[in-house]
Scaffold this motif. Structure first.
Motif, short mmCIF file in Angstrom:
data_model
loop_
_atom_site.label_atom_id
_atom_site.label_comp_id
_atom_site.label_asym_id
_atom_site.label_seq_id
_atom_site.Cartn_x
_atom_site.Cartn_y
_atom_site.Cartn_z
N ASP A 110 -7.82 12.83 41.90
CA ASP A 110 -7.02 11.70 42.09
C ASP A 110 -6.01 11.81 41.68
OD1 ASP A 110 -9.30 9.80 43.22
OD2 ASP A 110 -9.94 8.78 40.74
N GLU A 111 -5.97 13.09 40.30
CA GLU A 111 -4.36 13.21 40.12
C GLU A 111 -3.98 14.22 41.06
OE1 GLU A 111 -2.83 13.51 36.81
OE2 GLU A 111 -3.66 11.22 36.39
N ARG A 114 -2.25 11.58 44.71
CA ARG A 114 -1.43 11.07 43.79
C ARG A 114 0.30 12.07 44.12
NH1 ARG A 114 -4.27 8.23 39.82
NH2 ARG A 114 -3.82 9.77 38.39
N GLU A 118 3.02 11.56 46.88
CA GLU A 118 4.49 11.22 46.82
C GLU A 118 5.00 12.35 47.04
OE1 GLU A 118 4.82 11.83 42.34
OE2 GLU A 118 4.18 10.28 41.38
#
Length: 223
Positions: A110-111, A114, A118
């Protein structure tokens, strides 16, 4: 959890028994099962706690804002964590079955997703966000497990070679010292400057005018 963590840290492969955990914690097996469904649930909790500490440190890094530099930094931090905590890392990523994915591995995924999203939103990727995320994850995990198996550290050429190959395949190329904007504005400005002021072969006058307008907009300069 502390007893399991100590055993895990001293284990080369993460293979520790319930008996060892209970002995280290000075409790009986029913006490362990009172708090956790089974040994695997306990180890998941231990690994997740340790990985969250790692993430806290990673989030505190002063990122440069340069996509390639930050990608390399993130890659190196990930591989270093795996090489320094091989038993933890194997529990996170050593089982490829989706229904047995460790909670800490889900947090890591998940990190990464994200961060890549971006980069994608800023137009810094040459592929889709999903493709970039899956490529980075597969490459980083594969390299880290290979280094762990070889008992090598994160500075091994395997890591740096794969890292730089992935960067070349996924990100728009920049010249040394360029920001990402330079990768668009500089070529646009150069092409605009190279265009003759008169007509261009193979293009109608309206197309030439539109080309100049687009290049000027990308180069942030006047025609």
């Amino acid at each position: 959890m502390r007893a399991a963590e100590q055993l895990l840290a001293s284990s080369a492969d993460g293979q520790i028994s319930t008996r060892e955990i209970c002995s280290g914690a000075q409790v009986t097996a029913p006490t362990l099962y009172h708090h956790f469904k089974d040994k695997h649930a306990l180890l998941d909790a231990v690994v997740l706690e340790g990985f969250n500490t790692y993430l806290d440190g990673k989030r505190a890094i002063a990122w440069s804002g340069d996509v390639l530099e930050d990608f390399r930094t993130g890659w190196d931090v990930h591989v270093s964590f795996g090489c320094e905590h091989p038993a933890h890392y194997r529990l996170m990523f050593g089982n490829p079955q989706a229904d047995q994915t460790a909670p800490a591995a889900l947090v890591a995924r998940d990190e990464l997703a994200r961060t890549v999203a971006e980069w994608g939103a800023k137009g810094q990727l040459m592929v889709s966000v999903d493709a970039a995320t899956e490529t980075m994850s597969a490459a980083a995990v594969g390299v880290t497990l290979q280094l762990i198996a070889a008992q090598a550290d994160s500075t091994h050429p395997i890591s740096t070679n794969v890292r730089d190959t992935i960067a070349h395949a996924l990100f728009h190329p920049l010249n040394p010292g360029d920001t990402f904007a330079d990768g668009v504005t500089r070529p646009a400005r150069q092409l605009l400057d190279a265009l003759p002021r008169g007509p261009l072969e193979r293009l109608r006058p309206t197309e030439v005018a539109l080309l100049r307008e687009w290049l000027a907009s990308l180069a942030d300069s006047s025609i």
